[in-house]
Design a protein around this motif. Structure first.
Motif, PDB file in Angstrom:
ATOM      1  N   SER A   8       0.834  -1.196   0.000  1.00 49.88           N
ATOM      2  CA  SER A   8       0.000   0.000   0.000  1.00 49.88           C
ATOM      3  C   SER A   8       0.865   1.240   0.000  1.00 49.88           C
ATOM      4  N   MET A   9       0.245   2.383  -0.359  1.00 50.19           N
ATOM      5  CA  MET A   9       0.986   3.643  -0.404  1.00 50.19           C
ATOM      6  C   MET A   9       1.547   4.003   0.967  1.00 50.19           C
ATOM      7  N   SER A  10       0.753   3.760   2.021  1.00 43.44           N
ATOM      8  CA  SER A  10       1.232   4.096   3.363  1.00 43.44           C
ATOM      9  C   SER A  10       2.423   3.224   3.742  1.00 43.44           C
ATOM     10  N   GLU A  11       2.410   1.955   3.323  1.00 43.66           N
ATOM     11  CA  GLU A  11       3.541   1.069   3.599  1.00 43.66           C
ATOM     12  C   GLU A  11       4.781   1.532   2.835  1.00 43.66           C
ATOM     13  N   GLU A  12       4.571   1.964   1.599  1.00 39.81           N
ATOM     14  CA  GLU A  12       5.686   2.485   0.799  1.00 39.81           C
ATOM     15  C   GLU A  12       6.290   3.715   1.468  1.00 39.81           C
ATOM     16  N   LYS A  13       5.432   4.598   1.958  1.00 40.00           N
ATOM     17  CA  LYS A  13       5.916   5.816   2.626  1.00 40.00           C
ATOM     18  C   LYS A  13       6.681   5.474   3.895  1.00 40.00           C
ATOM     19  N   ARG A  14       6.165   4.498   4.647  1.00 33.94           N
ATOM     20  CA  ARG A  14       6.861   4.100   5.877  1.00 33.94           C
ATOM     21  C   ARG A  14       8.229   3.501   5.563  1.00 33.94           C
ATOM     22  N   ALA A  15       8.276   2.671   4.525  1.00 30.49           N
ATOM     23  CA  ALA A  15       9.543   2.045   4.139  1.00 30.49           C
ATOM     24  C   ALA A  15      10.541   3.102   3.677  1.00 30.49           C
ATOM     25  N   LYS A  16      10.035   4.076   2.909  1.00 23.03           N
ATOM     26  CA  LYS A  16      10.910   5.144   2.424  1.00 23.03           C
ATOM     27  C   LYS A  16      11.410   5.999   3.581  1.00 23.03           C
ATOM     28  N   LEU A  17      10.509   6.318   4.520  1.00 27.11           N
ATOM     29  CA  LEU A  17      10.897   7.113   5.684  1.00 27.11           C
ATOM     30  C   LEU A  17      11.935   6.380   6.524  1.00 27.11           C
ATOM     31  N   LYS A  18      11.761   5.070   6.650  1.00 21.79           N
ATOM     32  CA  LYS A  18      12.722   4.262   7.411  1.00 21.79           C
ATOM     33  C   LYS A  18      14.108   4.325   6.768  1.00 21.79           C
ATOM     34  N   ASP A  19      14.152   4.189   5.447  1.00 18.20           N
ATOM     35  CA  ASP A  19      15.425   4.258   4.732  1.00 18.20           C
ATOM     36  C   ASP A  19      16.066   5.637   4.877  1.00 18.20           C
ATOM     37  N   LEU A  20      15.239   6.688   4.784  1.00 17.74           N
ATOM     38  CA  LEU A  20      15.761   8.050   4.884  1.00 17.74           C
ATOM     39  C   LEU A  20      16.311   8.326   6.277  1.00 17.74           C
ATOM     40  N   ARG A  21      15.614   7.851   7.292  1.00 19.92           N
ATOM     41  CA  ARG A  21      16.095   8.054   8.666  1.00 19.92           C
ATOM     42  C   ARG A  21      17.403   7.306   8.909  1.00 19.92           C
ATOM     43  N   ARG A  22      17.472   6.092   8.406  1.00 22.93           N
ATOM     44  CA  ARG A  22      18.697   5.305   8.576  1.00 22.93           C
ATOM     45  C   ARG A  22      19.873   6.000   7.889  1.00 22.93           C
ATOM     46  N   GLN A  23      19.625   6.517   6.677  1.00 24.95           N
ATOM     47  CA  GLN A  23      20.667   7.232   5.948  1.00 24.95           C
ATOM     48  C   GLN A  23      21.070   8.496   6.688  1.00 24.95           C
ATOM     49  N   LEU A  24      20.093   9.192   7.274  1.00 25.97           N
ATOM     50  CA  LEU A  24      20.378  10.398   8.051  1.00 25.97           C
ATOM     51  C   LEU A  24      21.285  10.083   9.231  1.00 25.97           C
ATOM     52  N   ILE A  25      20.999   8.995   9.920  1.00 25.34           N
ATOM     53  CA  ILE A  25      21.820   8.600  11.067  1.00 25.34           C
ATOM     54  C   ILE A  25      23.248   8.291  10.631  1.00 25.34           C
ATOM     55  N   LEU A  26      23.387   7.553   9.527  1.00 25.34           N
ATOM     56  CA  LEU A  26      24.722   7.203   9.038  1.00 25.34           C
ATOM     57  C   LEU A  26      25.506   8.441   8.615  1.00 25.34           C
ATOM     58  N   GLU A  27      24.874   9.325   7.869  1.00 20.82           N
ATOM     59  CA  GLU A  27      25.575  10.510   7.362  1.00 20.82           C
ATOM     60  C   GLU A  27      25.908  11.485   8.486  1.00 20.82           C
ATOM     61  N   THR A  28      24.988  11.648   9.438  1.00 20.06           N
ATOM     62  CA  THR A  28      25.257  12.525  10.578  1.00 20.06           C
ATOM     63  C   THR A  28      26.380  11.970  11.434  1.00 20.06           C
ATOM     64  N   SER A  29      26.345  10.669  11.665  1.00 18.18           N
ATOM     65  CA  SER A  29      27.399  10.013  12.456  1.00 18.18           C
ATOM     66  C   SER A  29      28.746  10.179  11.792  1.00 18.18           C
ATOM     67  N   LEU A  30      28.774  10.015  10.479  1.00 17.06           N
ATOM     68  CA  LEU A  30      30.020  10.128   9.730  1.00 17.06           C
ATOM     69  C   LEU A  30      30.674  11.479   9.947  1.00 17.06           C
ATOM     70  N   VAL A  31      29.895  12.538   9.827  1.00 13.72           N
ATOM     71  CA  VAL A  31      30.438  13.894  10.014  1.00 13.72           C
ATOM     72  C   VAL A  31      30.974  14.056  11.432  1.00 13.72           C
ATOM     73  N   LEU A  32      30.226  13.589  12.418  1.00 12.80           N
ATOM     74  CA  LEU A  32      30.661  13.726  13.815  1.00 12.80           C
ATOM     75  C   LEU A  32      31.892  12.871  14.104  1.00 12.80           C
ATOM     76  N   PHE A  33      31.929  11.662  13.560  1.00 12.76           N
ATOM     77  CA  PHE A  33      33.102  10.804  13.769  1.00 12.76           C
ATOM     78  C   PHE A  33      34.358  11.461  13.196  1.00 12.76           C
ATOM     79  N   LEU A  34      34.212  12.151  12.069  1.00 10.59           N
ATOM     80  CA  LEU A  34      35.352  12.825  11.456  1.00 10.59           C
ATOM     81  C   LEU A  34      35.747  14.066  12.245  1.00 10.59           C
ATOM     82  N   GLU A  35      34.750  14.810  12.735  1.00  6.40           N
ATOM     83  CA  GLU A  35      35.035  16.069  13.422  1.00  6.40           C
ATOM     84  C   GLU A  35      35.496  15.859  14.866  1.00  6.40           C
TER      85      GLU A  35
END
Length: 202
Positions: A8-35
């Protein structure tokens, strides 16, 4: 007749949001680990910088170490992109530039540099050490690029795996110097000079 399951569309949105949040955590962590360094960065620091709750991070990763290990996904993404570039010399240059250039200037934060820092400080798992710091990685990944460059007439004759190993070990040493000598910088001229060692000149 096979049953067809449609998300369903809502399931697609949830899956996409989950992927985006996971990517946000990885990218934010990367910057902090470097800094700040891996050791000095807390999960709360990551949550604050990402604008999410600490509890939400633990829904995706069980620990800070798990976040670090997942940064390998960003390395794989970079390596896939570099390997897909049509010419081998451009692929080698992009990889070197991304790893060695100043992040403030290039806008690219190299996940491999975090691994190198953690390796130097004894904070990297044996599995990650074996994956990236054993000589096989350079021979295999860069060896394939060197071979492609030879076939295209860009790269000089020689054992492509050996040249891949030399290139990889140079990058590791150069990146380690950046980690150990704060304030040290590599210029495009430095990178070009090293690349010239592999370039076919006739």
């Amino acid at each position: 007749m096979k049953e067809v399951f449609v998300m369903s569309m809502s399931e697609e949105k949830r899956a996409k949001l989950k992927d985006l949040r996971r990517q946000l955590i990885l990218e934010t962590s990367l910057v902090l680990f470097l800094e700040k360094g891996f050791k000095n960065t807390t999960v709360q620091d990551i949550a604050d910088a990402a604008g999410i709750s600490k509890g939400l991070i633990y829904r995706y990763f069980s620990s800070k170490n798990e976040i670090l290990e997942a940064e390998a996904e960003l390395i794989a993404s970079c390596e896939e992109e570099c390997a897909s570039i049509p010419t081998a010399m451009e692929a080698l240059e992009l990889y070197a530039r991304r790893l060695l250039s100043d992040s403030e200037i290039s806008g690219y934060f190299p996940p491999l540099r975090v691994y190198i820092t953690c390796y130097i400080q004894g904070q990297l798992s044996n599995e990650m050490q074996e994956r990236y710091f054993a000589n096989n990685h350079g021979r295999e990944y860069f060896g394939r690029i060197m071979l492609r460059g030879q076939e295209m007439g860009e790269i000089r004759d020689g054992d492509p795996e050996e040249m891949g190993s030399i290139f990889w070990n140079y990058l590791l040493g150069a990146a380690a110097k950046l980690v150990c000598c704060p304030g040290y910088h590599y210029s495009q001229k430095d990178i070009d000079s090293f690349l010239d060692l592999f370039r076919r000149t006739n």
